[in-house]
Design an enzyme around this catalytic site. Structure first.
Site, PDB file in Angstrom:
ATOM      1  N   ASP A  12     -33.565  41.445 -17.707  1.00  0.00           N
ATOM      2  CA  ASP A  12     -32.556  42.513 -17.723  1.00  0.00           C
ATOM      3  C   ASP A  12     -31.114  42.030 -17.753  1.00  0.00           C
ATOM      4  O   ASP A  12     -30.216  42.813 -18.074  1.00  0.00           O
ATOM      5  CB  ASP A  12     -32.766  43.471 -16.541  1.00  0.00           C
ATOM      6  CG  ASP A  12     -32.479  42.836 -15.190  1.00  0.00           C
ATOM      7  OD1 ASP A  12     -32.422  41.592 -15.081  1.00  0.00           O
ATOM      8  OD2 ASP A  12     -32.331  43.594 -14.205  1.00  0.00           O
ATOM      9  N   ASN A  13     -30.858  40.792 -17.427  1.00  0.00           N
ATOM     10  CA  ASN A  13     -29.509  40.204 -17.512  1.00  0.00           C
ATOM     11  C   ASN A  13     -29.634  38.745 -17.116  1.00  0.00           C
ATOM     12  O   ASN A  13     -30.728  38.263 -16.803  1.00  0.00           O
ATOM     13  CB  ASN A  13     -28.495  40.916 -16.608  1.00  0.00           C
ATOM     14  CG  ASN A  13     -28.982  41.234 -15.231  1.00  0.00           C
ATOM     15  OD1 ASN A  13     -29.114  42.401 -14.864  1.00  0.00           O
ATOM     16  ND2 ASN A  13     -29.290  40.222 -14.421  1.00  0.00           N
ATOM     17  N   LYS A  32     -25.005  36.418 -14.537  1.00  0.00           N
ATOM     18  CA  LYS A  32     -25.018  37.867 -14.364  1.00  0.00           C
ATOM     19  C   LYS A  32     -23.631  38.415 -14.001  1.00  0.00           C
ATOM     20  O   LYS A  32     -22.886  37.806 -13.237  1.00  0.00           O
ATOM     21  CB  LYS A  32     -26.011  38.237 -13.270  1.00  0.00           C
ATOM     22  CG  LYS A  32     -26.076  39.718 -12.924  1.00  0.00           C
ATOM     23  CD  LYS A  32     -27.074  39.962 -11.799  1.00  0.00           C
ATOM     24  CE  LYS A  32     -27.126  41.416 -11.388  1.00  0.00           C
ATOM     25  NZ  LYS A  32     -28.111  41.658 -10.304  1.00  0.00           N
ATOM     26  N   HIS A  71     -35.472  39.046  -8.278  1.00  0.00           N
ATOM     27  CA  HIS A  71     -34.174  39.529  -7.799  1.00  0.00           C
ATOM     28  C   HIS A  71     -34.081  39.331  -6.282  1.00  0.00           C
ATOM     29  O   HIS A  71     -35.067  39.477  -5.575  1.00  0.00           O
ATOM     30  CB  HIS A  71     -34.073  41.020  -8.140  1.00  0.00           C
ATOM     31  CG  HIS A  71     -32.735  41.651  -7.922  1.00  0.00           C
ATOM     32  ND1 HIS A  71     -32.197  41.859  -6.672  1.00  0.00           N
ATOM     33  CD2 HIS A  71     -31.826  42.164  -8.801  1.00  0.00           C
ATOM     34  CE1 HIS A  71     -31.024  42.457  -6.784  1.00  0.00           C
ATOM     35  NE2 HIS A  71     -30.770  42.653  -8.073  1.00  0.00           N
ATOM     36  N   ARG A 112     -30.883  49.007 -18.107  1.00  0.00           N
ATOM     37  CA  ARG A 112     -31.979  49.971 -18.052  1.00  0.00           C
ATOM     38  C   ARG A 112     -31.595  51.294 -18.699  1.00  0.00           C
ATOM     39  O   ARG A 112     -32.432  51.965 -19.311  1.00  0.00           O
ATOM     40  CB  ARG A 112     -32.422  50.131 -16.598  1.00  0.00           C
ATOM     41  CG  ARG A 112     -33.079  48.863 -16.082  1.00  0.00           C
ATOM     42  CD  ARG A 112     -33.077  48.724 -14.566  1.00  0.00           C
ATOM     43  NE  ARG A 112     -33.185  47.325 -14.213  1.00  0.00           N
ATOM     44  CZ  ARG A 112     -34.335  46.643 -14.093  1.00  0.00           C
ATOM     45  NH1 ARG A 112     -35.483  47.287 -14.255  1.00  0.00           N
ATOM     46  NH2 ARG A 112     -34.338  45.360 -13.796  1.00  0.00           N
ATOM     47  N   LYS A 150     -38.719  49.080 -11.034  1.00  0.00           N
ATOM     48  CA  LYS A 150     -37.331  49.417 -10.725  1.00  0.00           C
ATOM     49  C   LYS A 150     -36.763  50.401 -11.750  1.00  0.00           C
ATOM     50  O   LYS A 150     -36.771  50.142 -12.944  1.00  0.00           O
ATOM     51  CB  LYS A 150     -36.514  48.119 -10.704  1.00  0.00           C
ATOM     52  CG  LYS A 150     -35.025  48.277 -10.486  1.00  0.00           C
ATOM     53  CD  LYS A 150     -34.421  46.889 -10.293  1.00  0.00           C
ATOM     54  CE  LYS A 150     -32.926  46.862 -10.420  1.00  0.00           C
ATOM     55  NZ  LYS A 150     -32.376  45.516 -10.182  1.00  0.00           N
ATOM     56  N   HIS A 155     -33.390  52.465 -11.044  1.00  0.00           N
ATOM     57  CA  HIS A 155     -31.986  52.056 -10.865  1.00  0.00           C
ATOM     58  C   HIS A 155     -31.005  52.778 -11.773  1.00  0.00           C
ATOM     59  O   HIS A 155     -29.916  52.269 -12.040  1.00  0.00           O
ATOM     60  CB  HIS A 155     -31.861  50.531 -11.056  1.00  0.00           C
ATOM     61  CG  HIS A 155     -30.588  49.981 -10.464  1.00  0.00           C
ATOM     62  ND1 HIS A 155     -30.064  48.748 -10.825  1.00  0.00           N
ATOM     63  CD2 HIS A 155     -29.738  50.481  -9.536  1.00  0.00           C
ATOM     64  CE1 HIS A 155     -28.956  48.519 -10.142  1.00  0.00           C
ATOM     65  NE2 HIS A 155     -28.740  49.556  -9.357  1.00  0.00           N
ATOM     66  N   CYS A 162     -27.931  45.057 -14.066  1.00  0.00           N
ATOM     67  CA  CYS A 162     -29.243  45.708 -14.108  1.00  0.00           C
ATOM     68  C   CYS A 162     -29.213  47.142 -14.618  1.00  0.00           C
ATOM     69  O   CYS A 162     -29.941  47.499 -15.550  1.00  0.00           O
ATOM     70  CB  CYS A 162     -29.863  45.701 -12.714  1.00  0.00           C
ATOM     71  SG  CYS A 162     -29.957  44.078 -11.931  1.00  0.00           S
ATOM     72  N   ASP A 197     -36.402  40.705 -13.675  1.00  0.00           N
ATOM     73  CA  ASP A 197     -35.146  41.012 -12.989  1.00  0.00           C
ATOM     74  C   ASP A 197     -34.396  39.741 -12.589  1.00  0.00           C
ATOM     75  O   ASP A 197     -34.856  38.978 -11.736  1.00  0.00           O
ATOM     76  CB  ASP A 197     -35.468  41.843 -11.738  1.00  0.00           C
ATOM     77  CG  ASP A 197     -34.329  42.741 -11.306  1.00  0.00           C
ATOM     78  OD1 ASP A 197     -33.187  42.505 -11.731  1.00  0.00           O
ATOM     79  OD2 ASP A 197     -34.583  43.671 -10.536  1.00  0.00           O
ATOM     80  N   ASP A 198     -33.244  39.523 -13.234  1.00  0.00           N
ATOM     81  CA  ASP A 198     -32.324  38.435 -12.845  1.00  0.00           C
ATOM     82  C   ASP A 198     -32.897  37.038 -13.075  1.00  0.00           C
ATOM     83  O   ASP A 198     -32.626  36.114 -12.299  1.00  0.00           O
ATOM     84  CB  ASP A 198     -31.915  38.560 -11.373  1.00  0.00           C
ATOM     85  CG  ASP A 198     -30.896  39.656 -11.127  1.00  0.00           C
ATOM     86  OD1 ASP A 198     -30.721  40.510 -12.009  1.00  0.00           O
ATOM     87  OD2 ASP A 198     -30.298  39.675 -10.045  1.00  0.00           O
TER      88      ASP A 198
END
Length: 535
Positions: free
Chosen positions: A325-326, A378, A219, A75, A131, A133, A71, A32-33
């Site tokens: 994810d990004n 991001k 994140h 997903r 996660k 989301h 995010c 994540d991130d």
């Protein structure tokens, strides 16, 4: 005989005999991130990630892999094998201009067949921890993991939470039952414990499994794992400009950069480190120390999962696909949730940074450092917002150390998994409902030695999130941000997106924009004329 750790086994080139099993297992890891160069196998040596690195170095590194700018759309694309609008996540945040619009429902839609439910119908056990989301806009709660094929789940339903689960309280799902946390154990430990529990319950089954591990670290909010407060003290006092140059050199050595990437200077959105006061530098350095601790601890927890799978004999026929994810979180050091969604009085003083009642992110300077030579971070459709580290590993089916440089997207994972599982993608209908076709294409051949391109040079791949638009066709890429004109880049010559060619090659730009507009009209991409902040 005692077992060596997975890292040691892979480093020594040792493989264990595979048990006969008709179809492979799958473990999808979504971090994540993180920045493009955070993993050692992608250029970073300042944040130890030995478990993920062991897999990446001995797998196939996908160096031109693209997620969505943020995010939730990523997903949605992962689970659906198609675009984020088709899946319902045209924007992960509510805005009145999107209310009631197709593609902007903000939760996963039944017009797609989700990867876990297709695999479940094909005989797979399915489980997820981490996660989710993709149910933010669903007031009736029909888009939980259980509703899309996960038999077991422990999932955070929104995009972020305090890593100690204390303040502000967020909603989780445990096997389809919503709950608020009573256990304040650190998030990555909780997610790991649950996935190991799910895998343990599966042990001995003759059915293959599909598992997703999606930790929220690193994140924001940046919060130390317990006992890790001093792990990186002083490691980043040289500043983000120096780290940026070190990372780009490391990425070159790791062979994960395109040939024409600009590594002569950092691709920066922030000011210079030397423009900051000594107190500002000290504060900023501490943020990166916390981030590094979170990322290394996350890798340790991945190692715990892999060790359990090794002990249970699960790894020999398991495909592991990793992706971030990004791009990394840029912007200000204080995350946007502070002062908007949350009313708790967070203490972001220097001495309190990293504790459970602090709420900060790394800021633009460190985001630039962990993402260069790619542009921005991001929330944007530049390469820095969408090009992410990714790899695939299988103990017996890939050539260790392989690098695949062709353009791929998160939409391609579902058709790849189905292909490797020997399952056909559903067409037209699934489970009694009408569904959209997959947009992604299988890259299973690229993982097993095929040289046939996944996406033809004539394929146009168009995406949008909250007005952050892009389309890639062959070497050309067009980008548009809200309230901005279209930009044109040649990714073969300029993968760092340093030179806008829109005024130089209007004969290239105009047909690309027309093609994007046709695609956008078919899928109801709404043009955004105001800035929408994305956390």
């Amino acid at each position: 005989m005692s077992k060596l750790s997975l890292v040691c086994l892979l480093a020594l080139g040792i493989t264990l005999p595979a048990e006969a099993q008709e179809r492979p297992n799958f473990l999808i890891i979504v971090t994540d991130d993180m920045g493009y160069t955070d993993l050692g196998a992608f250029g970073g040596d300042d944040i130890p990630t030995p478990n993920l690195d062991a897999l990446a170095w001995n797998g196939v590194r996908l160096t031109n892999f693209h997620a969505a700018p943020s995010c939730a759309p990523t997903r949605a694309m992962l689970m659906s094998g198609t675009g984020n609008h088709e899946a319902g996540l045209g924007s992960q945040l509510f805005n009145q201009m999107f209310a009631g619009e197709y593609g902007y429902e903000r939760f996963l839609q039944k017009r797609i067949a989700a990867m876990p439910e297709v695999l479940q119908a094909g005989g797979y056990h399915t489980m997820m921890s981490g996660k989710w989301h993709i149910s933010e806009g669903d007031e009736s709660r029909t888009s939980l993991p259980r509703d899309f094929g996960f038999e077991r789940d422990y999932t955070l339903l929104r995009g972020a939470d305090n890593h100690y689960g204390t303040i502000p309280a967020a909603t989780y799902s445990l096997d389809g039952v919503e709950l608020r946390l009573e256990n304040t154990e650190y998030s990555t430990i909780r997610y790991t414990n649950h996935l190991i529990e799910f895998l343990g319950d599966h042990a001995g089954s003759e059915q293959p499994f599909f598992a997703v591990f999606a930790p929220t670290a690193p994140h924001w909010p940046l919060q130390y794992p317990p006992g890790w407060e001093d792990r990186f003290t002083g490691a980043f006092t040289a500043g983000f400009d120096i780290l940026c140059n070190q990372r780009m050199a490391g990425a070159q050595r790791a062979n994960v950069l395109p040939a024409n990437a600009n590594v002569q200077s950092c691709n920066k959105e922030s000011g210079a480190w030397t423009d900051m006061t000594e107190a500002e530098q000290q504060y900023s350095s501490r943020l990166m120390e916390i981030y590094a601790a979170m990322a290394t601890h996350m890798d340790d927890e991945v190692g715990r999962i892999l060790s359990f799978m090794e002990e249970e004999g699960m790894l020999d026929n398991t495909w592991i696909i990793y992706m971030n994810d990004n791009g990394p979180q840029g912007g200000p050091e204080l995350a946007s949730l502070v002062g908007s969604r949350n009313t708790y009085p967070f203490n972001n003083s220097f001495d309190n940074l990293g504790k459970a009642d602090s709420w900060v992110s790394i800021g633009q300077g460190w985001a630039d450092a962990t993402n260069s030579p790619f542009r921005n971070s991001k929330g944007t459709s530049f390469e820095g917002g969408m090009r992410v580290a990714a790899f695939a590993w299988h103990r017996n089916a890939v050539t260790p150390g392989s690098v695949d440089r062709q353009f791929l997207t998160v939409m391609d994972i579902m058709p790849t998994v189905l292909d490797l599982a020997g399952l056909a993608a559903p067409i037209g209908t699934f489970n009694g409902r009408n569904i959209l076709s997959l947009r992604g294409k299988s890259f299973s051949g690229a993982l097993t030695g095929s040289t046939v391109p996944v996406h033809a040079a004539t394929d146009a791949i168009a995406l949008d999130h909250s007005g952050n638009r892009m389309m890639v066709q062959g070497d050309w890429k067009i980008v548009q941000q809200p309230r901005s004109e279209w930009l044109l880049f040649n990714l073969a010559d300029d993968p760092s997106e340093s030179y806008d060619l829109a005024d130089i090659y209007p004969e290239v730009l105009d047909p690309l924009v027309k093609q994007f507009n046709r695609f956008a009209h078919e899928r109801n991409y709404i043009e955004v004329n105001a800035t929408i902040n994305q956390p």
